[in-house]
Scaffold this active site. Sequence first.
Site, PDB file in Angstrom:
ATOM      1  N   ASP A   1      -5.507  -3.189  -2.941  1.00  0.00           N
ATOM      2  CA  ASP A   1      -4.541  -3.486  -1.560  1.00  0.00           C
ATOM      3  C   ASP A   1      -3.560  -5.066  -1.308  1.00  0.00           C
ATOM      4  OD1 ASP A   1      -3.321  -2.471   0.506  1.00  0.00           O
ATOM      5  OD2 ASP A   1      -4.263  -0.773   0.589  1.00  0.00           O
TER       6      ASP A   1
ATOM      7  N   SER B   1       1.098  -1.095  -0.035  1.00  0.00           N
ATOM      8  CA  SER B   1      -0.125   0.156  -0.163  1.00  0.00           C
ATOM      9  C   SER B   1       0.972   0.924   0.068  1.00  0.00           C
ATOM     10  CB  SER B   1      -0.725  -0.154   1.609  1.00  0.00           C
ATOM     11  OG  SER B   1      -1.640   1.443   1.009  1.00  0.00           O
TER      12      SER B   1
END
Length: 752
Positions: free
Chosen positions: A230, A84
């Site tokens: 993510d 991320s």
Amino acid sequence: MRRLSPRFLPLCVLGALGALVLGLPRPAAAQAPAVQAATAPVAAERPKIGLVLGGGGARGAAHIGVLEELERLQVPVDCVAGTSFGALVAGAWAAGITPAEMRRAMAAQDWGAMFQDNPDYTALNPRQRRLLQRYWPGSEAGVGDGGVTYPPGAVSGQRIKLFINQLVRADRGERPIESLPMKLSIVATDLASGERVVFRQGSLTQAMRASMAVPGLVAPLALDGRLLVDGGLVDNLPVREVRERCGADVVIAVNVGSPLLPASEIGSLLSVSAQMVLLLTEQNVTHSLQTLGARDIYIRPVLDGIGAGDFARFEAAAARGRAAAAWAAYALAPHTLDAEAWRARQFALRGEREGAPRVDEIRIEGLARVQPEVVERHLTQPVGAPLDTAALNRDLLRAYGDGWYEGVDYSLVTQHERRILRIAPAEKSWGPDYLRFALNFDSTLNQGSSYILRAVYQRTWLNRLGGEALVSAEVGSRQALDLQWYQPLEARQRWFAQLDLGVSSAPRDLYVDNQNIARYDVRRAGAELSLGLNLARLGELRLGYLATEGRASLDIGLPQFDDAVSEVLRASGRGAVVRFDLDQLNRLYFPTDGWAANLSWYRDQGGLYAKLAADLRAARSIGAWVLGARLAYTGSPQGVLPLFEAGTLGGFLNLSAYANGQFVADTVRYGHLRAERIIGRLPLGLRGDMRLGLALELGGASDPYTVAEHTARLNSTALYLGGETPFGPVYLGLGHTGSGDSTNAYLFLGTP
């Protein structure tokens, strides 16, 4: 945290004293960052060090501070893995970007706009502006053979991808992960299977973009048949990856994840969804922490008060990350390099920075429906000149703003010693036909509540020049059906022809001395054929021929017109029309700067009447204040306007103290000055702000259609609270006349 060996207690004390002497912030004991330090003896040969940067949204800016401290201590890293926002920092660092350069790049960004795909409002083409004015920006759905489909995320990630490109200097050439001077791993999640996907090779920027795709907010990245989001869902702190990637003997793991929400803060659907994601993330982080050994170093900065969406507080997060790494200096010290070895390592990582490369050729690739000339019209990069990255990003955002793409990316490749700039627009997978919706809810003290539900079906690229057809309808307080054909006349779409057909029916209240005495049903039908010119992003000019039919019939109340003025109730006209629409306001509903001018002129060829309408607006910001002004005029240079064309006064910021449309006249004039104080900002992904405003209004009506006194000079003062929502602007306001004879209150939500 493990208990520290007594042998390290003196080092802890010295480290704390050093922080005080140097003026570094030292958290209180209860708020000290978590640090797990080595307790085993250091081997004679330098151990391999792996760095792990976890995900945490905006809290991930703390990683920059950690890197600053690692470089100050001259701690070598053999491989780095990130998830991320940690993937953003890890990817940039492995590509040779210094922490100082990362700070500057983040400071230069408008983080409120980062999660808005479209360019600035002034950079949109006029057609796209009109769609945004009348329909919810987030309501678009595709219509095709498979039924109705929806975009995969609230935003496509256009600005995010361009930011990643600029951060890692993709404008100097494509950066495959396997070619970087440091071993890098980036973790993402396969949304379909839930599998952990690790990028060890391939496009660096695509890997970073995939790992930053927060489900529901940012659209997944479609790559090699997978939908990638993510990586925090499956491995937010990829400790295992650095052990496998470079055989790390020592792992430096930096955890910036958000804590779980307490029960008292879980109540809405949004908070429940957020807690579910946090639970998934916390579970895999806990598993990763259990794999840390005695030689590993665990750093958890104190990020209390900084949320995952607080990107504007990146400086504070970076400072806390550096402070946390400073607490771990005693554990990092055994791994430092001497000055000569460190300089050699830094040169190997960053080398010599070359200037902007020359562009020898520009190619636009990957289009199926849209013609390359339509994209090319936005590009200002000259062939044979050095690449201007800032201008390229601006141009690609403008191209994206045409509304036909999921994203518009670029890459710079070398072929036969020629630098080729590849522009790669990705057409919307849910297009090319769309549905959009809007709702308008209006409640006033004087007239009660009303609503309008609006929908449009849009078909795009019906021919190679980009012909479009729109069918729109309204139901509720106003009923309307409109058909439009828009046809560009050449490939770059500067000249166009437009055909508009429409019918509508709406009530019009008539007042005498603030008393509503009658309501008329006003119906109008019209057809207009026009030739237009797009004035770049300034606006448009149209010349056309307009035919109208209109009539007004009494619905309730007392008749207000007799046969002597029947042309006011029933009229038809044919004649030339000129429309000049310019818009340089910087926002859709709550501008802070800019101006707009809308002018129209119509003359009936039979001499029945002519109509001139003008609306001028301007805004200017001074600190937290926004000053605004508006001037408007509607009148008949010739004849008398029929009721369906008449000017009106009354309503919010149109003489707010009076009822909507209270004054109906052949000629109306209006102006206001307003001052608005910005008192708050809306959440991430919404560009608007909350404002408290005060407006001073003046108006006048000549030749009113009902008996009314003192209409030549009217005044009002409005006090209101307003803000922007996903459903359009919302206002809560109060209008009052200076004489105190009229007061009105407003609640408004939706598109105007």
